[in-house]
Design a protein around this motif. Structure first.
Motif, PDB file in Angstrom:
ATOM      1  N   VAL A   6      38.112  43.335   6.860  1.00 26.58           N
ATOM      2  CA  VAL A   6      39.512  43.234   6.466  1.00 26.58           C
ATOM      3  C   VAL A   6      39.588  42.559   5.090  1.00 26.58           C
ATOM      4  N   LEU A  31      48.739  40.933   1.102  1.00 25.88           N
ATOM      5  CA  LEU A  31      48.228  42.234   1.542  1.00 25.88           C
ATOM      6  C   LEU A  31      47.133  41.998   2.585  1.00 25.88           C
ATOM      7  N   GLU A  71      44.580  44.464   4.843  1.00 21.87           N
ATOM      8  CA  GLU A  71      44.201  45.868   5.044  1.00 21.87           C
ATOM      9  C   GLU A  71      42.810  45.953   5.674  1.00 21.87           C
ATOM     10  N   SER A  72      42.743  46.608   6.828  1.00 17.78           N
ATOM     11  CA  SER A  72      41.442  46.706   7.487  1.00 17.78           C
ATOM     12  C   SER A  72      40.763  48.064   7.264  1.00 17.78           C
ATOM     13  N   ASP A  73      41.442  48.993   6.615  1.00 21.97           N
ATOM     14  CA  ASP A  73      40.781  50.238   6.219  1.00 21.97           C
ATOM     15  C   ASP A  73      40.438  50.133   4.734  1.00 21.97           C
ATOM     16  N   LYS A 125      41.252  52.647   1.817  1.00 24.13           N
ATOM     17  CA  LYS A 125      42.584  52.716   1.209  1.00 24.13           C
ATOM     18  C   LYS A 125      42.717  51.829  -0.031  1.00 24.13           C
ATOM     19  N   LEU A 126      41.724  50.954  -0.217  1.00 26.88           N
ATOM     20  CA  LEU A 126      41.834  49.975  -1.301  1.00 26.88           C
ATOM     21  C   LEU A 126      41.168  50.428  -2.593  1.00 26.88           C
TER      22      LEU A 126
END
Lengths: 234, 234
Positions: free
Chosen positions: A194, A205, A207-209, A212-213
């Protein structure tokens, strides 16, 4: 008798994560030492956290102390602090997070100690456990080891950690994010990961995917927490 | 609507190292979940830290949750907590140090989340930065990495960390102290090292000459902080 020099960790950003001891010392302090890095011109992050806890009479000294060790600046700051201590002022140096982890405080404290001043250091909540709590990401359990890596300019210092640790904390991932994501994938750390940016602050923010970053621009207050994924057998 | 389950880090031992947020939640709680490991019969270390901060009406539930994962015990504890949440009680699970680092809390929180209960986790001061502050031992600066290792029964999991990190935190060094000191010497970590036992508590020990510790019997609340010694150049 020489006055005690206090170093106080003020935690990751949320003023409610100050400790009772930090609040007591900040409320009693005559002088607050707020370090800042002139180059970035962003002021002292620690000062924003403690502002509401200072006694009305406290004087704030914003001293330029670069993140990288600078003999001259450390000496100048130490001299300024010594003057305050010698004039009987209760003097508190504030560090974001904890004073013993990646803080400019350590160099100042050593210098003051060498000159015979008693030093008391108060720990604070570190940013990466705050990020883990916020994201609901368990860092390590039972006998798992964790490696904390402040990522260098080429992201070349990550691989050793990925080879030997079950769990990693990567600090300052804003510069080479795509390269870092590649390395996490190669070593099997991408399925339990994450990224937390600006934890508990505006523009946060989580985000664990990681895919997508890719290509995103983030601030340096960005941390990746990741664990080696063990595939379910057989 | 399902009640929120709170997990709160209560820090390393000194009640003054509680955060303001922990104090607020402890004071408001109807039910405190205090985990303990039946095997050792030592009670809940976290409970001693928060005792003076609980509201008079708070009920304390001491639940047996072993340190090693135990499906049955985790399920029983989760059921007990669900009953409290469903009856509208503000329920707070207390963890020594931080809930996301080596705490029994993580398994319970995951289970509650799976069943649709909102979970909020509050970080706490971790024991090893508290030890570093107490001993005046800088853990890491600039781009140094740190590896945290809960030492296993044979002390066989230390060497990888000593080979690849500039700085190590060795937790639970009470069992194989002589062997651990041997390894630190072999890898050049003995000249910048300190052992802290029972940090900030009665019977506290701080010793930077590791040789003096050989053969000593210590409690499991014993940590070694060590950095690789770089010899001064020619």
């Amino acid at each position: 008798m020489k006055g005690t020099f206090y170093g106080v960790g003020v935690g990751p950003g949320d003023p409610e994560l100050l400790t009772l001891k930090a609040v007591r010392l900040l409320g009693a302090a005559d002088a607050i030492i707020a370090p800042y890095s002139k180059k970035k011109g962003t002021g002292c992050a620690a000062l924003a956290i403690v502002r509401d806890r200072l006694s009305p009479g406290a004087e704030v000294y914003e001293l330029p102390i670069p993140r990288a060790y600078d003999e001259e600046k450390v000496e100048a700051a130490s001299q300024a602090i010594i003057e305050l201590l010698d004039s009987g002022k209760l003097t508190v140096f504030i560090s974001r997070g904890d004073p013993m982890l990646y803080s400019k405080y350590m160099h100042i404290a050593r210098r003051l100690e060498e000159r015979g001043y008693p030093v008391e250091t108060v720990p604070g909540v570190v940013s990466f456990t705050a990020a883990a709590c916020r994201a609901g990401f368990p860092l390590a359990d039972e006998e798992e080891s964790i490696t904390i890596v402040p990522v260098d300019d080429e992201a070349s210092n990550i691989e050793a950690a990925l080879r030997k640790s079950e769990s990693v904390v990567l600090l300052k991932v804003h510069k080479n994010l795509d390269r870092i994501i590649d390395l996490l994938e190669q070593h099997g750390f991408h399925k339990q990961a994450v990224l937390i940016s600006r934890c508990g602050m505006s523009g946060e923010l989580i985000e664990s995917d990681l895919e997508k970053l890719r290509g995103q621009k983030l601030t340096y207050l960005s941390t990746i927490l990741a664990k080696k994924h063990i595939p379910a057998g057989p």
